[in-house]
Design a protein around this motif. Structure first.
Motif, mmCIF file in Angstrom:
data_model
loop_
_atom_site.group_PDB
_atom_site.id
_atom_site.type_symbol
_atom_site.label_atom_id
_atom_site.label_comp_id
_atom_site.label_asym_id
_atom_site.label_seq_id
_atom_site.Cartn_x
_atom_site.Cartn_y
_atom_site.Cartn_z
ATOM 1 N N ARG A 178 -6.710 -46.044 -6.747
ATOM 2 C CA ARG A 178 -7.055 -47.251 -7.511
ATOM 3 C C ARG A 178 -6.939 -48.506 -6.645
ATOM 4 N NH1 ARG A 178 -4.366 -43.958 -11.274
ATOM 5 N NH2 ARG A 178 -5.831 -43.345 -12.901
ATOM 6 N N VAL A 179 -5.978 -48.496 -5.724
ATOM 7 C CA VAL A 179 -5.826 -49.617 -4.787
ATOM 8 C C VAL A 179 -5.657 -49.031 -3.391
ATOM 9 C CG1 VAL A 179 -4.338 -51.533 -4.078
ATOM 10 C CG2 VAL A 179 -4.761 -51.140 -6.491
ATOM 11 N N LYS A 180 -6.366 -49.593 -2.430
ATOM 12 C CA LYS A 180 -6.243 -49.109 -1.057
ATOM 13 C C LYS A 180 -5.888 -50.265 -0.129
ATOM 14 C CE LYS A 180 -9.337 -45.209 -1.715
ATOM 15 N NZ LYS A 180 -10.506 -44.451 -1.252
ATOM 16 N N LEU A 181 -4.956 -49.986 0.780
ATOM 17 C CA LEU A 181 -4.586 -50.951 1.816
ATOM 18 C C LEU A 181 -4.823 -50.312 3.175
ATOM 19 C CD1 LEU A 181 -1.118 -52.353 0.593
ATOM 20 C CD2 LEU A 181 -3.302 -53.521 0.488
ATOM 21 N N ALA A 192 -9.378 -53.188 4.269
ATOM 22 C CA ALA A 192 -9.285 -53.475 2.834
ATOM 23 C C ALA A 192 -8.517 -54.741 2.492
ATOM 24 C CB ALA A 192 -8.644 -52.285 2.130
ATOM 25 N N ASP A 193 -7.809 -55.334 3.443
ATOM 26 C CA ASP A 193 -6.988 -56.502 3.105
ATOM 27 C C ASP A 193 -6.820 -57.401 4.333
ATOM 28 O OD1 ASP A 193 -5.215 -54.074 3.839
ATOM 29 O OD2 ASP A 193 -4.002 -55.821 4.336
ATOM 30 N N GLY A 194 -6.308 -58.602 4.076
ATOM 31 C CA GLY A 194 -6.197 -59.611 5.134
ATOM 32 C C GLY A 194 -5.365 -59.165 6.328
ATOM 33 N N TRP A 195 -4.216 -58.534 6.066
ATOM 34 C CA TRP A 195 -3.370 -58.101 7.180
ATOM 35 C C TRP A 195 -4.090 -57.065 8.035
ATOM 36 C CZ3 TRP A 195 0.352 -60.737 9.175
ATOM 37 C CH2 TRP A 195 1.168 -61.552 8.386
ATOM 38 N N THR A 208 3.418 -57.911 -0.765
ATOM 39 C CA THR A 208 2.487 -58.879 -1.371
ATOM 40 C C THR A 208 1.535 -58.159 -2.320
ATOM 41 O OG1 THR A 208 2.575 -60.091 0.715
ATOM 42 C CG2 THR A 208 0.905 -60.777 -0.854
ATOM 43 N N ALA A 209 1.013 -57.025 -1.872
ATOM 44 C CA ALA A 209 0.090 -56.267 -2.733
ATOM 45 C C ALA A 209 0.816 -55.778 -3.988
ATOM 46 C CB ALA A 209 -0.497 -55.090 -1.964
ATOM 47 N N ILE A 228 1.215 -58.587 -6.439
ATOM 48 C CA ILE A 228 -0.038 -58.914 -7.126
ATOM 49 C C ILE A 228 -0.316 -57.881 -8.227
ATOM 50 C CG2 ILE A 228 -2.558 -59.060 -6.843
ATOM 51 C CD1 ILE A 228 -1.995 -60.131 -3.968
ATOM 52 N N HIS A 229 -0.111 -56.608 -7.908
ATOM 53 C CA HIS A 229 -0.502 -55.556 -8.852
ATOM 54 C C HIS A 229 0.587 -55.213 -9.875
ATOM 55 C CE1 HIS A 229 -4.259 -54.729 -6.833
ATOM 56 N NE2 HIS A 229 -3.627 -54.697 -5.681
ATOM 57 N N TYR A 266 -1.608 -65.606 5.367
ATOM 58 C CA TYR A 266 -1.277 -64.465 4.496
ATOM 59 C C TYR A 266 0.060 -64.532 3.775
ATOM 60 C CZ TYR A 266 -4.972 -62.667 7.512
ATOM 61 O OH TYR A 266 -6.137 -62.520 8.206
ATOM 62 N N CYS A 267 0.876 -65.554 4.075
ATOM 63 C CA CYS A 267 2.175 -65.619 3.401
ATOM 64 C C CYS A 267 2.230 -66.867 2.529
ATOM 65 C CB CYS A 267 3.312 -65.689 4.409
ATOM 66 S SG CYS A 267 3.380 -64.289 5.503
ATOM 67 N N GLY A 268 3.160 -66.884 1.646
ATOM 68 C CA GLY A 268 3.288 -68.053 0.784
ATOM 69 C C GLY A 268 4.112 -69.142 1.454
ATOM 70 N N LEU A 281 -7.801 -61.322 -0.847
ATOM 71 C CA LEU A 281 -7.651 -60.810 0.521
ATOM 72 C C LEU A 281 -6.367 -60.018 0.708
ATOM 73 C CD1 LEU A 281 -8.711 -63.328 3.285
ATOM 74 C CD2 LEU A 281 -9.440 -60.979 2.976
ATOM 75 N N LEU A 282 -5.432 -60.209 -0.190
ATOM 76 C CA LEU A 282 -4.112 -59.595 -0.006
ATOM 77 C C LEU A 282 -3.893 -58.390 -0.921
ATOM 78 C CD1 LEU A 282 -2.175 -62.950 0.149
ATOM 79 C CD2 LEU A 282 -2.769 -61.510 2.076
ATOM 80 N N GLU A 311 -8.279 -53.094 -1.529
ATOM 81 C CA GLU A 311 -9.511 -52.718 -2.224
ATOM 82 C C GLU A 311 -9.140 -52.160 -3.600
ATOM 83 O OE1 GLU A 311 -11.551 -49.281 -0.732
ATOM 84 O OE2 GLU A 311 -13.508 -50.050 -1.330
ATOM 85 N N ILE A 331 -10.359 -50.271 -6.937
ATOM 86 C CA ILE A 331 -11.451 -49.395 -7.366
ATOM 87 C C ILE A 331 -11.257 -49.064 -8.845
ATOM 88 C CG2 ILE A 331 -12.532 -47.139 -6.973
ATOM 89 C CD1 ILE A 331 -11.056 -47.674 -4.027
#
Lengths: 623, 51
Positions: free
Chosen positions: A128-131, A144-147, A175-176, A179-180, A454-456, B7-8, B11, B13
């Motif tokens: 569902r989420v990939k890094l 898949a992400d900024g880093w 961080t991911a 967010i999730h 990428y950091c706060g 961006l952080l 991905e 899906i």
């Protein structure tokens, strides 16, 4: 947002995570440190760890990892490489291996291998989420992400930067997760490293381990290294061991290494025995016979580990054993050095042509610049910190030893975990007097820019830059960059404007397939303008290589655009150029700050008469 | 935060079960890339032994 399965034994729903690490053991250990932090903050994570079988032992001994999935490259690839099987037959084998992984979608797939092969595996597994690195539905490469963009463009692009990989992985994942999954479980101050990190099994090796007399202070030496160009000569290790045991009779040394290091260990033992037979009783040589459990136990029981750039330094970091890292060859210790407080790094202070060209050939002069006397002196200083509280300069300490000249050819650093209000993460503070090179300076600036992106949290410009490290050569190089950063800044700003125009034009079109000639020409014109600006960026960077990071980032960001329509692509491009523009602004600030820092400051001349007057008030000293 | 959270977050899906129809192609490429990595590692070990 991740939808997750309800666990019966915890309040928060379980999050099924697959971590893919197809690199070597050192990388696995760095991942485990990052995962430990994540598991402490998000206990609902159910982590499965995929690693090459021969590097999976460490993950197998971690109690909070649900499952370790070994990839047996010998069994799967061996028959193809030897010609016993063709690719189609091997494909059937690898499909059988991968099938259970694809049975049920993962909540998160974290690919920390940063390799091409791993990107295909991440791409084909349902998640569902990939890094990390993966593949798009059309099979093309995708960060898949900024880093991941940063790792591809800066770290793998050979640009200097100073954020440790363990910190990057930890920040990327946390961080991911934030967010999730939202705010973490309040356990942020728990220790990540500890002597009990692994559940070690020592039934067969216990008798060997018992040889480590608890009344002695033990030091382990990891004698070999995966790459010959990163190894330190055996003769140096022998001399160092002789200094340690000769001057510190309460100490013992365990020499460790893999099967491939046996020749080295035999040479070590032979020379050591010939030079100091009376000290052999303080020496244990376990090269080629150590399981992961014995290896980890020996390091855990030791007060210090001496090692070049090996997995052992990460193992010692995890276990909380202090490290003295002899960093020679093509190594960037600020990214992969020992993690934690109070570790020391000794590296060459003289230019090495092979290092500058990142060569893996063995003619690295840096390996000879680090003498055993220098390493011993640093260790002696470090192991007596309790007595001098680091109030004695290292230079003075070496003078007392009569080895001042040995310190002249090396740079010495001490690791420190920054306070969270200073941004956290590990930093390597210089211990002896050092002049900053353009690479060192760039590393600090790129690290700053990455934190901004990428950091706060953003550190103040010039943080950790010491005035005394700035030298005329650096000043000269920075002056030559002033104009080009200004030009680069203007190009990125113009590119942002052009991309925004592209976005607006795309949004105004009823169809991307059918449009008027005028609209088509306008789109063409904007596209060409962007291509011209990209050429210009390349030309600026070719003239001023320290700016290479921006060129790499631009390429990677543009490759990773997610949109499929002109309007979306224009919007994303504008956002990327804005990101690059802001990065260049920070770079410019650093250039200005550094040049200002070395400007001579006018000091008010002292009036000796007035000084005297202030010391003796009431007395008229004037004639 | 300087960059947007997109961006952080990685991905995302929506329907991971049916995301890719090219599993066989990706698997074949995975195998080929692994073989290449292995061959590269072996040749660098050989160079090291020769040295």
């Amino acid at each position: 947002m991740i939808s997750s399965t309800q666990s019966t034994d915890s309040v928060a729903p379980t999050i099924r995570c697959l971590v893919i690490q197809l690199a070597r053991l050192g990388d696995t250990l760095q991942c485990l440190m990052a995962l430990r932090a994540a598991k402490q903050l998000y206990p609902q994570l159910e982590i499965s760890f995929l690693a090459r079988e021969r590097f999976s032992a460490a993950a197998c001994r971690v109690p909070w990892i649900k499952a370790v999935i070994p990839l047996s490259t010998d069994a799967l690839l061996g028959p193809v490489l030897s010609g016993e099987k063709n690719e189609v037959e091997a494909l059937a084998d690898i499909a059988s291996w991968a099938a259970p992984l694809a049975k049920e979608p993962w909540d998160m797939i974290i690919n920390w291998s940063y390799s091409e092969a791993s990107s295909y595996l991440t791409g084909l597994l349902p998640g569902r989420v990939k890094l990390g690195y993966t593949r798009r539905s059309d099979g093309s490469f995708y960060g898949a992400d900024g880093w991941s963009h940063y790792i591809q463009a800066i770290i793998q692009g050979g640009v200097s930067q100073d954020i440790h990989l363990t910190d990057i992985l930890t920040t990327q994942l946390l961080t991911a997760l934030q967010i999730h999954l939202g705010e973490p479980f309040p356990n942020g101050n728990a220790q990540v490293t500890s002597k009990t990190f692994f559940n070690l099994i020592l039934s067969e090796s216990q008798s060997l381990l018992d040889q480590m007399d608890p009344l002695r202070k033990w030091i382990t030496i990891q004698i070999g290294c995966g790459q010959e160009s990163k190894t330190w000569d055996v003769k140096n290790w022998v001399k160092l061991a002789l200094w340690v045991l000769g001057r510190n009779p309460e100490h013992g040394i365990v020499v460790l290494g893999g099967k491939e290091d046996r020749v080295k260990s035999e040479a070590f033992l032979q020379e050591f025995s010939a030079t100091a037979p009376s000290l052999v009783s303080s020496l244990l040589v376990w090269v080629g016979e150590t399981s992961f459990d014995l290896w980890a136990s020996a390091i855990s029981k030791s007060q210090w580990l001496f090692s070049c750039d090996t997995a052992a330094i990460h193992l010692a970091s995890v276990l909380g054993t202090r490290v003295l890292n002899v960093s020679v060859g093509p190594v960037r210790f600020s990214e992969t050095g020992p993690y934690g407080n109070g570790h020391y790094v000794v590296t060459s202070g003289l230019a090495c042509e092979a290092c500058l060209s990142a060569s893996i050939q063995t003619q690295h002069t840096c390996r000879e610049n680090v003498s055993p006397e220098a390493v011993y002196g640093v260790w002696a200083y470090a192991s007596r910190e309790w007595s001098h509280f680091r109030q004695i300069p290292l230079e003075k300490y070496f003078s007392q030893l009569g080895w001042a000249r040995h310190l002249e050819s090396v740079l010495v650093f001490r690791s420190r975990i920054r306070n969270s209000h200073d941004g956290g993460g590990v930093v390597y503070d210089p211990v002896n007097k050092q002049e900053a090179s353009m690479r060192d300076w760039t590393a600090k600036v790129m690290g700053h820019i990455a934190r901004f992106w990428y950091c706060g949290w953003t550190p103040p410009v010039g943080q950790e830059l010491k005035r005394e490290s700035i030298n005329p050569l650096l000043v000269q190089q920075l002056r030559s960059l002033q104009e080009s950063t200004e030009v680069l800044s203007k190009i990125f700003l113009q590119a942002e404007k052009t991309a925004s125009q592209l976005n607006r034009k795309g949004s105004s079109l009823k169809s991307e397939n059918i449009m008027g000639v005028g609209d088509r020409e306008e789109l063409q014109h904007l596209g060409n303008a962007l291509a011209d600006l990209e050429d210009l960026i390349e030309r600026v960077v070719k003239t001023h290589p320290p700016l290479l990071g921006f060129f790499h980032m631009q390429k990677v960001l543009m490759h990773n655009l997610r949109g499929t329509h002109v309007a979306e692509l224009g919007k994303e491009s504008a956002s990327n150029y804005r990101q690059l523009y802001e990065g260049v602004q920070i770079y410019k600030d650093w250039v200005e700050f550094t040049l200002k820092l070395v400007k001579p400051v006018a000091v008010k001349p002292k009036n000796p008469l007035l000084e005297c007057h202030s010391k003796f008030p009431g007395k008229d000293l004037l004639p | 935060m300087a960059t947007d959270t997109n961006l952080l977050m990685g991905e995302v899906i929506e329907d991971p079960g049916v995301q890719y129809r090219q599993v066989e192609v990706l698997l074949a490429n995975f195998l080929r890339a692994l073989i290449q990595e292995q061959q590269l590692a072996e040749s660098s070990f050989k160079k090291r032994d020769d040295a």
